[in-house]
Design a protein around this motif. Structure first.
Motif, PDB file in Angstrom:
ATOM      1  N   HIS A  10       1.124  -1.230   0.212  1.00  0.00           N
ATOM      2  CA  HIS A  10       0.048   0.352  -0.179  1.00  0.00           C
ATOM      3  C   HIS A  10       0.543   1.161  -0.147  1.00  0.00           C
ATOM      4  O   HIS A  10       2.086   1.509   0.153  1.00  0.00           O
ATOM      5  CB  HIS A  10      -1.139   0.179   1.504  1.00  0.00           C
ATOM      6  N   HIS A 116      -2.188  -3.195  -3.458  1.00  0.00           N
ATOM      7  CA  HIS A 116      -3.623  -3.550  -3.201  1.00  0.00           C
ATOM      8  C   HIS A 116      -4.557  -2.980  -4.058  1.00  0.00           C
ATOM      9  O   HIS A 116      -5.841  -3.594  -3.898  1.00  0.00           O
ATOM     10  CB  HIS A 116      -3.776  -1.892  -2.181  1.00  0.00           C
ATOM     11  N   CYS A 125      -3.780   2.889  -5.124  1.00  0.00           N
ATOM     12  CA  CYS A 125      -2.008   1.671  -4.254  1.00  0.00           C
ATOM     13  C   CYS A 125      -2.237   1.092  -4.874  1.00  0.00           C
ATOM     14  O   CYS A 125      -2.678  -0.639  -5.091  1.00  0.00           O
ATOM     15  CB  CYS A 125      -3.772   2.005  -3.175  1.00  0.00           C
TER      16      CYS A 125
END
Ligand code: ZN
Length: 139
Positions: A10, A116, A125
């Motif tokens: 992330h 992500h 992300c």
């Protein structure tokens, strides 16, 4: 120990201001969101002109970072916003080294390292400038 089969990367979407924003994220997750602990297991942040790995939720505990994919994964977060510019080399290199270490410890293959956005197509992300395919090639 719970079963861990994935690593999910992330970014924090915050500006890395050389102060510890890891603790600000922790406070947000615990005080505002009401979680027991910060949602990520670790973060990579610039602290006093040096990139450091900061620990978050214990690896043995299920994180709170990727809806539907927390149970078997570790969530790590690069502090910064990488939608418009990529992470600095030193941060990226430390992130790769840390992911490699986690892969060794938990016996995770590079096919099981994700960004992500691969689990949520509405998110960019860990940032539009990051290619997870290229990351996997470096692992
Ligand atoms: Zn994310």
């Amino acid at each position: 120990m719970r079963q861990i089969i994935q690593i999910i990367l992330h970014h924090s979407l915050t500006k890395d201001s050389q102060t510890v924003s890891w603790d600000a994220i922790r406070r947000y997750h615990t005080l505002t969101m009401g979680w027991d602990a910060i949602g990520y297991h670790a973060g990579i942040e610039l602290v006093n002109n040096r990139y450091e790995i900061l620990l978050g939720r214990p690896f043995a505990k299920i994180g709170a970072h990727t809806k539907g994919y927390n149970r078997y994964s570790i969530g790590i977060c690069m502090i910064g916003n990488f939608d418009l510019s990529p992470p600095p080399d030193k941060q990226w290199d430390l992130t790769i080294k840390f992911i490699r270490d986690l892969m060794d410890v938990f016996r995770i293959s590079k096919r099981n390292v994700f960004g992500h956005h691969e689990f949520n197509r509405w998110k960019s992300c860990p940032g539009n400038t990051i290619s997870i395919e290229r990351l996997r090639m470096k692992l």
